[in-house]
Design a protein around this motif. Structure first.
Motif, mmCIF file in Angstrom:
data_model
loop_
_atom_site.group_PDB
_atom_site.id
_atom_site.type_symbol
_atom_site.label_atom_id
_atom_site.label_comp_id
_atom_site.label_asym_id
_atom_site.label_seq_id
_atom_site.Cartn_x
_atom_site.Cartn_y
_atom_site.Cartn_z
ATOM 1 N N GLU A 53 -55.031 -22.704 99.363
ATOM 2 C CA GLU A 53 -55.853 -23.855 98.951
ATOM 3 C C GLU A 53 -57.260 -23.461 98.531
ATOM 4 O O GLU A 53 -57.937 -24.225 97.836
ATOM 5 C CB GLU A 53 -55.958 -24.837 100.114
ATOM 6 C CG GLU A 53 -54.593 -25.266 100.609
ATOM 7 C CD GLU A 53 -54.416 -26.768 100.650
ATOM 8 O OE1 GLU A 53 -54.693 -27.333 101.705
ATOM 9 O OE2 GLU A 53 -54.036 -27.364 99.617
ATOM 10 N N GLY A 54 -57.719 -22.307 98.999
ATOM 11 C CA GLY A 54 -59.082 -21.900 98.655
ATOM 12 C C GLY A 54 -59.314 -20.466 99.096
ATOM 13 O O GLY A 54 -58.442 -19.849 99.733
ATOM 14 N N LEU A 73 -55.558 -28.961 95.567
ATOM 15 C CA LEU A 73 -56.790 -28.299 96.006
ATOM 16 C C LEU A 73 -56.793 -26.824 95.585
ATOM 17 O O LEU A 73 -57.801 -26.291 95.117
ATOM 18 C CB LEU A 73 -56.939 -28.435 97.537
ATOM 19 C CG LEU A 73 -58.239 -27.897 98.139
ATOM 20 C CD1 LEU A 73 -59.468 -28.542 97.497
ATOM 21 C CD2 LEU A 73 -58.259 -28.100 99.647
ATOM 22 N N GLY A 74 -55.646 -26.176 95.733
ATOM 23 C CA GLY A 74 -55.542 -24.785 95.287
ATOM 24 C C GLY A 74 -55.843 -24.676 93.801
ATOM 25 O O GLY A 74 -56.541 -23.760 93.340
ATOM 26 N N ASN A 119 -59.425 -24.829 93.045
ATOM 27 C CA ASN A 119 -60.161 -23.630 93.486
ATOM 28 C C ASN A 119 -59.586 -22.341 92.903
ATOM 29 O O ASN A 119 -59.835 -21.259 93.441
ATOM 30 C CB ASN A 119 -60.103 -23.533 95.019
ATOM 31 C CG ASN A 119 -60.955 -24.590 95.680
ATOM 32 O OD1 ASN A 119 -62.044 -24.904 95.190
ATOM 33 N ND2 ASN A 119 -60.481 -25.142 96.783
ATOM 34 N N GLU A 168 -61.849 -19.298 92.375
ATOM 35 C CA GLU A 168 -62.360 -18.697 93.622
ATOM 36 C C GLU A 168 -61.255 -17.955 94.371
ATOM 37 O O GLU A 168 -61.521 -16.960 95.046
ATOM 38 C CB GLU A 168 -62.956 -19.772 94.521
ATOM 39 C CG GLU A 168 -64.258 -20.326 93.989
ATOM 40 C CD GLU A 168 -64.725 -21.483 94.849
ATOM 41 O OE1 GLU A 168 -65.107 -21.241 96.000
ATOM 42 O OE2 GLU A 168 -64.670 -22.613 94.356
ATOM 43 N N ILE A 169 -60.038 -18.468 94.278
ATOM 44 C CA ILE A 169 -58.907 -17.772 94.919
ATOM 45 C C ILE A 169 -58.697 -16.423 94.230
ATOM 46 O O ILE A 169 -58.573 -15.386 94.884
ATOM 47 C CB ILE A 169 -57.630 -18.639 94.839
ATOM 48 C CG1 ILE A 169 -57.779 -19.888 95.708
ATOM 49 C CG2 ILE A 169 -56.396 -17.832 95.237
ATOM 50 C CD1 ILE A 169 -56.695 -20.935 95.505
#
Ligand SMILES: CC(C)(COP(=O)(O)OP(=O)(O)OC[C@H]1O[C@@H](n2cnc3c(N)ncnc32)[C@H](O)[C@@H]1OP(=O)(O)O)[C@@H](O)C(=O)NCCC(=O)NCCSC(=O)C[C@H](O)C(=O)O
Ligand code: MG
Length: 348
Positions: A123-124, A158-159, A162, A165-166
């Motif tokens: 998710e992040g 949510l993933g 993001n 950033e992941i």
């Protein structure tokens, strides 16, 4: 904030140093099998000779009462598989009761055989940071001399929000795949499929004003276009590799090929195969077409320094098309090095 000078230092004393670049070995198809299914497991040594990667799946698809058998099966297969095979695993998701034992067993009992751990439902960057440190601690304990990489599956809204950033969370990141079934559920898409298109997701021509009752041309669209394109950018911008994911309608080989091809053309390097029949489809799609390779070679030969503007076969070529030609020929070369049939087809 993270000190960039620490980025390439191990996250645990005694763990191997992170890699600067993702290894460029072919991964056109990541072939999933359930290590608790004896019939499937028996086929893995043979499949490992045909598929670029075989992946022992511990997560969805393995019933709760077979999770431990799957974990034990993975370790057993890892330790008996031909060392030339490339083995990955997909562990259970980070909130599940199984994941700690999954990661611990994979690293401590088969860490020198497993190249990549696939993490579902990321998710992040916090999910990657957690797994990164844990794997480093276990690598140190196991005395491993090369790091095990992480592959994230993009399967929640949510993933998706993001994804950049992941992709940039750690030098341990190898790549990202799309998980279309979970992502569809997370987004509340009104589908009941694992990947691919949908007959209801389409565009239609405007009515003809001169003949408003005439039939109007209509065509199905790709509901994964935005997701894949954004994922490809996130991966490529951070030096990791993008993959399509699963195509659940095993009997629809044409639909599977079309979905794989759309992903290949957008920049993905590979996909998942869920059934032996999908291995050949992935190989065909993710190995560039010999005619495209021949044209790319022609462009490179005609423009040795990659500069200026040229007409080749009636089409304008310049610095940018020269770079596309390099992408095509570099991929063809890396596949030809390992596959004599492709070497012959590409003339390399
Ligand atoms: C999809 C299947 C359940 C189909 O299996 P089956 O009905 O047994 O197919 P066949 O009868 O055609 O099988 C013929 C033989 O081949 C063996 N087989 C089948 N699949 C595999 C395989 N993946 N690897 C090795 N061997 C395989 C069968 O055992 C038959 O053997 P035999 O009887 O001796 O001739 C099945 O293919 C399957 O379970 N595939 C894997 C499914 C899977 O991994 N699912 C999880 C990944 S997808 C996902 O998680 C979604 C994602 O996360 C998201 O959110 O989108
Ligand atoms: Mg999933």
């Amino acid at each position: 904030m993270r000190n960039p000078r620490d980025f390439l230092k191990p996250l645990a004393n005694g763990a191997p140093a992170p890699l600067l670049d993702v290894p460029a070995t072919p991964s056109r198809m990541i072939h999933f099998f359930d290590p608790s299914n004896e019939k499937m497991a028996a086929k893995v040594p043979d499949i490992a000779q045909k598929a670029d990667v075989v992946l022992g799946n511990l997560e969805d698809g393995v019933p709760a009462d077979r999770k431990e058998a799957a974990r034990a099966g993975l370790v057993s297969i890892a330790n008996s598989l031909d060392p030339s095979a490339t083995l990955w695993t997909r562990v259970n998701s980070l909130e599940s009761p199984w994941v700690l034992d999954d990661i611990t067993a994979a690293v401590l009992e088969a860490g020198d055989k497993i190249d990549v751990i696939m993490l579902p439902k990321v998710e992040g960057p916090w999910d990657i940071h957690y797994a990164d440190r844990l794997i480093a601690q276990l690598e140190a304990k196991a005395g491993l001399d090369r790091p095990i990489l992480i592959h994230a599956i993009l399967e929640t809204a949510l993933g998706m929000a993001n994804v950049e950033e992941i992709a940039s969370a750690s030098p341990r990141m190898q790549g990202i795949s799309l998980g279309p079934a979970d992502l569809a559920a997370s987004r509340r898409m009104k589908t009941t499929r694992v990947g691919g298109g949908h007959p209801g997701y389409r565009v239609i021509d405007d009515p003809d004003p001169a003949n408003p009752e005439a039939p109007r041309a209509t065509a199905q669209q790709d509901p994964w276009h935005y997701t894949l394109a954004r994922m490809v950018d996130a991966c490529t911008a951070t030096g990791i590799l993008p993959y399509y994911g699963p195509y659940g309608d095993i009997k629809d080989v044409d639909g599977c090929e079309a979905q794989f091809r759309a992903a290949f053309l957008l920049g993905c390097v590979g996909t998942w195969s869920l059934h032996p029949v999908q291995i050949g489809i992935a190989k065909k799609v993710f190995s560039p077409d010999p005619d495209e390779v021949a044209f790319a070679k022609k462009v490179i030969e005609a423009i040795p320094d990659g500069r200026g503007v040229h007409m080749i076969d009636g089409k304008m070529q310049d610095d940018a098309t020269w770079k596309q030609a390099q992408v095509m020929v570099t991929l063809a070369r890396s596949l030809a090095e390992r596959d004599p049939e492709l070497a012959e087809a590409y003339g390399l």
